[in-house]
Design a protein around this motif. Sequence first.
Motif, PDB file in Angstrom:
ATOM      1  N   PHE A 132     -19.056  24.237 -26.546  1.00  0.00           N
ATOM      2  CA  PHE A 132     -19.694  22.927 -26.585  1.00  0.00           C
ATOM      3  C   PHE A 132     -20.132  22.535 -25.188  1.00  0.00           C
TER       4      PHE A 132
ATOM      5  N   LYS B  46     -21.212  19.573 -22.571  1.00  0.00           N
ATOM      6  CA  LYS B  46     -20.916  18.163 -22.450  1.00  0.00           C
ATOM      7  C   LYS B  46     -22.063  17.451 -21.734  1.00  0.00           C
TER       8      LYS B  46
ATOM      9  N   SER C  78     -12.657  14.138 -28.490  1.00  0.00           N
ATOM     10  CA  SER C  78     -11.238  14.509 -28.483  1.00  0.00           C
ATOM     11  C   SER C  78     -10.830  15.027 -29.862  1.00  0.00           C
TER      12      SER C  78
ATOM     13  N   ARG D 207     -12.841  16.592 -31.913  1.00  0.00           N
ATOM     14  CA  ARG D 207     -13.438  17.921 -31.987  1.00  0.00           C
ATOM     15  C   ARG D 207     -12.567  18.947 -31.261  1.00  0.00           C
ATOM     16  N   ASP D 208     -12.090  18.568 -30.061  1.00  0.00           N
ATOM     17  CA  ASP D 208     -11.357  19.535 -29.246  1.00  0.00           C
ATOM     18  C   ASP D 208      -9.952  19.784 -29.769  1.00  0.00           C
ATOM     19  N   ASN D 209      -9.277  18.740 -30.233  1.00  0.00           N
ATOM     20  CA  ASN D 209      -7.920  18.930 -30.734  1.00  0.00           C
ATOM     21  C   ASN D 209      -7.493  17.727 -31.563  1.00  0.00           C
TER      22      ASN D 209
ATOM     23  N   ALA E  97      -3.768  16.464 -31.144  1.00  0.00           N
ATOM     24  CA  ALA E  97      -3.538  15.753 -29.888  1.00  0.00           C
ATOM     25  C   ALA E  97      -4.228  14.394 -29.919  1.00  0.00           C
TER      26      ALA E  97
ATOM     27  N   ARG F 174      -1.871  21.227 -25.878  1.00  0.00           N
ATOM     28  CA  ARG F 174      -3.021  20.755 -26.657  1.00  0.00           C
ATOM     29  C   ARG F 174      -3.817  19.754 -25.841  1.00  0.00           C
ATOM     30  N   LEU F 175      -4.702  20.264 -24.990  1.00  0.00           N
ATOM     31  CA  LEU F 175      -5.556  19.364 -24.216  1.00  0.00           C
ATOM     32  C   LEU F 175      -6.916  19.289 -24.881  1.00  0.00           C
ATOM     33  N   PHE F 176      -7.731  18.335 -24.456  1.00  0.00           N
ATOM     34  CA  PHE F 176      -9.121  18.284 -24.913  1.00  0.00           C
ATOM     35  C   PHE F 176      -9.912  19.184 -23.964  1.00  0.00           C
ATOM     36  N   LYS F 177     -10.074  20.442 -24.381  1.00  0.00           N
ATOM     37  CA  LYS F 177     -10.514  21.507 -23.485  1.00  0.00           C
ATOM     38  C   LYS F 177     -11.890  21.295 -22.880  1.00  0.00           C
ATOM     39  N   ASN F 178     -12.805  20.735 -23.660  1.00  0.00           N
ATOM     40  CA  ASN F 178     -14.180  20.587 -23.166  1.00  0.00           C
ATOM     41  C   ASN F 178     -14.397  19.274 -22.430  1.00  0.00           C
ATOM     42  N   LEU F 179     -13.307  18.507 -22.237  1.00  0.00           N
ATOM     43  CA  LEU F 179     -13.428  17.273 -21.479  1.00  0.00           C
ATOM     44  C   LEU F 179     -12.801  17.472 -20.101  1.00  0.00           C
TER      45      LEU F 179
END
Lengths: 359, 252
Positions: free
Chosen positions: A7, A9, A222, A224-226, A229, B88-93
């Motif tokens: 993805f 950003k 957030s 989308r990513d996990n 979490a 579990r992080l927000f990887k693309n942020l």
Amino acid sequence: MLKKLKFKKPDTKNSFVTYGLLLVTFAIVKILFEAGKLSYMIKDLLVPLCVYAILAVSLNLTVGILGELSLGQAGFMCVGAYSGALFSNLLEEAIPQVLIRFPLAMIVGGICAAIFGILIGIPVLRLRGDYLAIVTLAFGEIIKNIFASVYLGLDANGFHVSMKTASDLNMDLDGEMLINGALGLNGTPRDSNFTIAFIVLFITTIVAYNFVNSRTGRAVMSIRDNRIASESVGINVTKYKLITFALTAFFAGVAGSLYSHNFSTLQASKFDYNLSILVLVFVVLGGIGSIRGSIVASILLTLIPELLRGSIGKYRMLIYAVILIVMMIVNNGDYFINLKEKISVKFSSKFKKTKKEVV
Amino acid sequence: MALLEVKNLGITFGGLKAVDNFNLTLEKGALYGLIGPNGAGKTTVFNLLTGVYKPTTGTFLLDGKELKGKKPADINKAGIARTFQNIRLFKNLSVLENVKVGLHNGMKYSTVAGIFRLPSFFKTEKKMDEKALELLKVFELDESADTLASNLPYGKQRKLEIARAIATNPKLLLLDEPAAGMNPNETNELMETIRFVRDHFDLTVLVIEHDMSLVSGICEEITVLNFGTELAKGKTDEVLKNPEVVKAYLGQ
Ligand SMILES: Nc1ncnc2c1ncn2[C@@H]1O[C@H](COP(=O)(O)OP(=O)(O)OP(=O)(O)O)[C@@H](O)[C@H]1O
Ligand SMILES: [Mg+2]
């Protein structure tokens, strides 16, 4: 299904580059247009190009930012096209000013599509997995077929509706046919033009960037990513999925209304699943999550097959296929993504240096 | 009144009693340890307390309010935040944005204000940036604020998860193996940081850890789980000397 893809950003600096590119492109096309340098074919494509770009940018919010697969763009566009066209058709006399009536018609189209989006989203977005793709695909086909079998007329006695044939309407002779079954919309005022279509595309782009670069957009990314979490820090997952999906449907509806006002007649069969898949192709090849990429891909991939039509007719689809593959590699391959990152880092560090020297 | 009260909590997965009859009372400000061999059910306890799993038996209360059966997001809003054993992080942020997602419910403006860039957008975003950077500083992550979360080294990713959890302004912080993958130096630093955030942010901390130096270093009291049931409970040094506990660990 989408989890493996990279993805991109969109950030704020990026957005201004896109706005600039859009404005420059508009200016150039406008000048060529006024100078009479554009062929009929290109002139006819200008509004559809903007429509496709709007569809791609809005779909990117659901596919690239939320990470859910939707195949319903054509369906939402169909809802917007019909509701917007009916609005204009009925209020043509009540609101004679095009610059008031047409924007209202687009908003009406957008809102009607968004309502359908919410109705579909409430049950489906609670589920995990690719249910959204299946349901939106079915929705698009159902909507198309329903609209293709509706006959709607208006005469002195009011509205006449039938699902069978036009003669079942029993209208007065001077009655007006609004929806003519498989023949589609009838008598829509041709309010669309390139300038208006561009302005709508420009607004859509700004809204998309601002949405992504906001508290709401972060919450959506957030998820989308996990998702787990995201819930663990208090994000209401269903709510933000629904907001994003409704926004996608809204702009598809706006695009539909823009599109239907470009033709005096329009068949529902235009809005079939091929269109939805085409828009998804624009989003994927432009780089998932990249708003500028969606615009560029939708313009290139609409123009190229048309431009290839004349000279090298035989090899047209072959060349088109090669272009698709190259774009896929350039925008989604690891090597090229890294290369682009390196280049942009170099550029921005140079930029920072010169800035410091000036100060 | 105790901050957290867990009564007779239990869950079965297709016949396997992963956690059975789990009881725990945490006073405000406590730094409590949860230990046990692999597969003992420690992470499952966290998943129950954060609503990821619904308990088959028992209940739990935070500040006297029953939270059993609530959704994870609502449990976080009620005051429980956590980190994850498998990060579990927000990887693309970016690092900063990860923390700002944690600030989501604490600092608000509407979606419409965001789209139309109303004054509340600029005001709140600025406050969020300041607050997030302040939090990152505590974990010495402020230098990496603009880095993508997935590009951080492992140890820093664990710290970022803690920062993100604290950003939600919890009363109770659950840490699942925060020192996993860290070297002794990093672990020592982490112990300092955990103590610091407990005092600085008025937290109560429940920590799962295999690293005994961390457990005996910072936990005042611990519970030992084995096969989903409580094996021992009490003052850390006493429990760690308990022959049953030693046997459970050596037996694995
Ligand atoms: N969703 C699930 N479905 C089935 N069994 C599960 C599930 N979650 C956990 N278990 C089982 O419950 C038991 C406890 O697992 P848990 O992850 O809580 O252990 P743990 O104490 O955290 O171990 P570790 O120290 O390895 O992290 C294990 O036997 C595990 O296989
Ligand atoms: Mg565990």
